[in-house]
Design a protein around this motif. Structure first.
Motif, PDB file in Angstrom:
ATOM      1  N   GLY A 186       0.779  -1.222   0.000  1.00 14.11           N
ATOM      2  CA  GLY A 186       0.000   0.000   0.000  1.00 14.11           C
ATOM      3  C   GLY A 186       0.813   1.276   0.000  1.00 14.11           C
ATOM      4  N   ALA A 187       2.135   1.165  -0.193  1.00 11.08           N
ATOM      5  CA  ALA A 187       3.004   2.340  -0.191  1.00 11.08           C
ATOM      6  C   ALA A 187       3.327   2.780  -1.617  1.00 11.08           C
ATOM      7  CB  ALA A 187       4.309   2.036   0.554  1.00 11.08           C
ATOM      8  N   VAL A 188       3.705   4.037  -1.754  1.00  2.37           N
ATOM      9  CA  VAL A 188       4.312   4.540  -2.985  1.00  2.37           C
ATOM     10  C   VAL A 188       5.801   4.213  -2.883  1.00  2.37           C
ATOM     11  CG1 VAL A 188       4.843   6.577  -4.356  1.00  2.37           C
ATOM     12  CG2 VAL A 188       2.620   6.388  -3.201  1.00  2.37           C
ATOM     13  N   HIS A 189       6.312   3.460  -3.814  1.00  2.00           N
ATOM     14  CA  HIS A 189       7.698   3.017  -3.724  1.00  2.00           C
ATOM     15  C   HIS A 189       8.664   4.054  -4.277  1.00  2.00           C
ATOM     16  CE1 HIS A 189      11.401   0.926  -5.131  1.00  2.00           C
ATOM     17  NE2 HIS A 189      11.289   0.382  -3.930  1.00  2.00           N
ATOM     18  N   VAL A 190       9.776   4.254  -3.543  1.00  2.00           N
ATOM     19  CA  VAL A 190      10.885   5.089  -4.001  1.00  2.00           C
ATOM     20  C   VAL A 190      12.173   4.288  -3.810  1.00  2.00           C
ATOM     21  CG1 VAL A 190      12.296   7.111  -3.450  1.00  2.00           C
ATOM     22  CG2 VAL A 190       9.812   7.325  -3.584  1.00  2.00           C
ATOM     23  N   PRO A 191      12.983   4.130  -4.860  1.00  2.00           N
ATOM     24  CA  PRO A 191      14.238   3.382  -4.708  1.00  2.00           C
ATOM     25  C   PRO A 191      15.182   4.073  -3.730  1.00  2.00           C
ATOM     26  CG  PRO A 191      13.663   3.647  -7.032  1.00  2.00           C
ATOM     27  CD  PRO A 191      12.751   4.553  -6.255  1.00  2.00           C
ATOM     28  N   SER A 192      15.857   3.280  -2.931  1.00  2.81           N
ATOM     29  CA  SER A 192      16.839   3.818  -1.988  1.00  2.81           C
ATOM     30  C   SER A 192      18.136   4.119  -2.717  1.00  2.81           C
ATOM     31  CB  SER A 192      17.088   2.811  -0.859  1.00  2.81           C
ATOM     32  OG  SER A 192      17.438   1.548  -1.391  1.00  2.81           O
ATOM     33  N   GLY A 193      19.068   4.758  -1.990  1.00  2.00           N
ATOM     34  CA  GLY A 193      20.372   5.043  -2.572  1.00  2.00           C
ATOM     35  C   GLY A 193      20.531   6.488  -2.991  1.00  2.00           C
ATOM     36  N   PRO A 194      21.663   6.816  -3.632  1.00  2.00           N
ATOM     37  CA  PRO A 194      21.942   8.204  -4.041  1.00  2.00           C
ATOM     38  C   PRO A 194      20.788   8.817  -4.824  1.00  2.00           C
ATOM     39  CG  PRO A 194      23.871   6.821  -4.396  1.00  2.00           C
ATOM     40  CD  PRO A 194      22.756   5.889  -4.007  1.00  2.00           C
ATOM     41  N   GLY A 195      20.432  10.057  -4.482  1.00  2.00           N
ATOM     42  CA  GLY A 195      19.322  10.740  -5.138  1.00  2.00           C
ATOM     43  C   GLY A 195      17.973  10.477  -4.501  1.00  2.00           C
ATOM     44  N   ILE A 196      17.971   9.803  -3.360  1.00  2.00           N
ATOM     45  CA  ILE A 196      16.701   9.429  -2.739  1.00  2.00           C
ATOM     46  C   ILE A 196      15.867  10.646  -2.360  1.00  2.00           C
ATOM     47  CG2 ILE A 196      17.738   9.250  -0.417  1.00  2.00           C
ATOM     48  CD1 ILE A 196      15.770   6.997   0.176  1.00  2.00           C
ATOM     49  N   ALA A 197      16.507  11.733  -1.911  1.00  2.00           N
ATOM     50  CA  ALA A 197      15.746  12.913  -1.492  1.00  2.00           C
ATOM     51  C   ALA A 197      14.964  13.495  -2.656  1.00  2.00           C
ATOM     52  CB  ALA A 197      16.682  13.959  -0.890  1.00  2.00           C
ATOM     53  N   GLU A 198      15.580  13.565  -3.821  1.00  2.00           N
ATOM     54  CA  GLU A 198      14.899  14.104  -4.997  1.00  2.00           C
ATOM     55  C   GLU A 198      13.734  13.202  -5.406  1.00  2.00           C
ATOM     56  OE1 GLU A 198      18.147  13.803  -4.638  1.00  2.00           O
ATOM     57  OE2 GLU A 198      18.673  15.949  -4.508  1.00  2.00           O
ATOM     58  N   ARG A 199      13.928  11.908  -5.303  1.00  2.00           N
ATOM     59  CA  ARG A 199      12.849  10.986  -5.679  1.00  2.00           C
ATOM     60  C   ARG A 199      11.684  11.062  -4.693  1.00  2.00           C
ATOM     61  NH1 ARG A 199      17.535   8.048  -6.923  1.00  2.00           N
ATOM     62  NH2 ARG A 199      17.519   6.830  -4.976  1.00  2.00           N
ATOM     63  N   VAL A 200      11.983  11.208  -3.413  1.00  2.00           N
ATOM     64  CA  VAL A 200      10.903  11.372  -2.432  1.00  2.00           C
ATOM     65  C   VAL A 200      10.174  12.684  -2.661  1.00  2.00           C
ATOM     66  CG1 VAL A 200      10.380  11.707   0.019  1.00  2.00           C
ATOM     67  CG2 VAL A 200      11.963   9.901  -0.677  1.00  2.00           C
ATOM     68  N   ARG A 201      10.921  13.735  -2.938  1.00  2.00           N
ATOM     69  CA  ARG A 201      10.303  15.043  -3.193  1.00  2.00           C
ATOM     70  C   ARG A 201       9.355  14.981  -4.387  1.00  2.00           C
ATOM     71  NH1 ARG A 201      14.652  17.689  -3.388  1.00  2.00           N
ATOM     72  NH2 ARG A 201      14.754  18.422  -1.227  1.00  2.00           N
ATOM     73  N   ALA A 202       9.748  14.236  -5.419  1.00  2.00           N
ATOM     74  CA  ALA A 202       8.889  14.088  -6.596  1.00  2.00           C
ATOM     75  C   ALA A 202       7.633  13.297  -6.267  1.00  2.00           C
ATOM     76  CB  ALA A 202       9.663  13.400  -7.713  1.00  2.00           C
ATOM     77  N   ALA A 203       7.754  12.316  -5.361  1.00  2.00           N
ATOM     78  CA  ALA A 203       6.599  11.502  -4.977  1.00  2.00           C
ATOM     79  C   ALA A 203       5.681  12.230  -4.008  1.00  2.00           C
ATOM     80  CB  ALA A 203       7.074  10.191  -4.348  1.00  2.00           C
ATOM     81  N   ALA A 204       6.212  13.257  -3.345  1.00  2.00           N
ATOM     82  CA  ALA A 204       5.417  14.024  -2.369  1.00  2.00           C
ATOM     83  C   ALA A 204       5.642  15.510  -2.610  1.00  2.00           C
ATOM     84  CB  ALA A 204       5.807  13.639  -0.955  1.00  2.00           C
ATOM     85  N   PRO A 205       5.110  16.042  -3.699  1.00  2.00           N
ATOM     86  CA  PRO A 205       5.364  17.452  -4.031  1.00  2.00           C
ATOM     87  C   PRO A 205       4.834  18.430  -2.983  1.00  2.00           C
ATOM     88  CG  PRO A 205       3.643  16.516  -5.443  1.00  2.00           C
ATOM     89  CD  PRO A 205       4.262  15.377  -4.705  1.00  2.00           C
TER      90      PRO A 205
END
Length: 306
Positions: A186-205
């Protein structure tokens, strides 16, 4: 004589062994339990390496592995009102869980509901209870957005499902290989590792309201930077770093009431335990190696008795 799987000193896998063990005798507030199933956790290997839980004393060797079990009561000590021989129970053992018999303190022991198999009850005291304690600590309102790092591991699997049950939107980070699994929770998946902050920001604008960290390290540091209020950061994976960043460690309740509540939630369908692999006691080393590798999905259990 009953068997137990132990570590004989601090070190690596070379210090592990099976031993014959006298059946423990329950003292005041203790239950002698015939173990049916024992959960396997990363902390088991950490303790073997020499880690000591805060407030605890170093173990006496040989020390039996295992921090969570389910089984049946064989004998009761004084001051154990509410428990009787034959009761099905689960909890945090005093004398280790990778064994045919162990002692459980009634303070962290609960009755196993009939609808909950022993294998599933055995994985509630550590992972599920940690997930529950952390979510209660954050006390997020429905509709909040929570980032859970390490969403595919034992604690993460329970935390994602419970957060969704409480009406919280979850962004779960994990390796790319666990994407489908994390999304199935039930989660929105974001890959871990380098660049994770940008990917989370995109998933939670619109931003994130809290972070529940289960991995520590660079991923924790990166996602913490997304929080306007660092008091909304808790960690069970990088506790010291979380405090350094302005957050806190997960505060464990460690009581029978919480165990009873997570069992109720499991039986109600609020979350699944996701026991993905079981091993017999004779293969305890293989079970521990599987968890120690750090890439398991869900929980691994040692079946001590059928």
């Amino acid at each position: 004589m009953p068997k137990a799987y132990v570590f004989t000193r601090s070190g690596g896998p070379e210090v592990e062994a099976f031993i014959d063990q006298e059946v423990p005798v329950p003292g005041p507030g203790e239950l002698l339990v015939a173990v049916r199933a024992a959960g396997v956790n990363p902390v088991d290997a950490k303790l073997r390496h020499g880690y000591t839980r805060p407030g605890s004393t170093p173990p006496e060797f040989p020390a039996v592995f295992g921090s969570e079990v389910a089984g049946t009561v064989e004998a009761v000590g004084p001051g154990t009102d509410g428990f009787a021989v034959g009761d099905a129970v689960f909890g945090n053992p005093l004398t280790g869980g990778y064994a045919e018999y162990t002692l459980l303190p009634v303070a962290v022991t609960a009755h196993k509901p009939e609808g909950l198999p022993f294998i599933e009850a055995a994985v509630l005291p550590v992972a599920a209870a940690t997930a529950y304690d952390g979510l209660r600590q954050l006390d997020l309102a429905p509709g909040s957005t929570l980032v859970i790092t390490g969403a595919g591991g034992g604690v993460g699997v329970a935390a994602v499902q419970l957060a969704r049950h409480f009406g919280v939107r979850v962004i779960g980070t994990s390796s790319a290989a666990k994407k489908d699994f994390v999304e199935s929770l039930g989660a929105v998946h974001v890959p871990s590792g380098p660049g994770i902050a940008e990917r989370v920001r995109a998933a939670a604008p619109d931003g994130v309201d809290a972070v529940y960290d289960l991995v520590g390290g660079d991923d924790l540091r990166a996602v913490a930077a997304l929080l306007p209020d660092r008091s909304r950061l808790i960690s069970a994976g990088g506790k010291l770093l979380a405090v350094e960043l302005g957050g806190a460690a997960v505060v464990r309740a460690r009581n029978a009431e919480v165990l009873g509540e997570v069992a109720r939630l499991a039986v109600s369908g609020a979350f699944r335990t996701y026991v993905t692999q079981t091993f017999p006691l004779a293969d305890a080393a293989a079970a521990l190696r599987a968890v120690e590798g750090g890439h398991t999905r869900g929980k691994i259990v040692i079946e001590v008795a059928a």
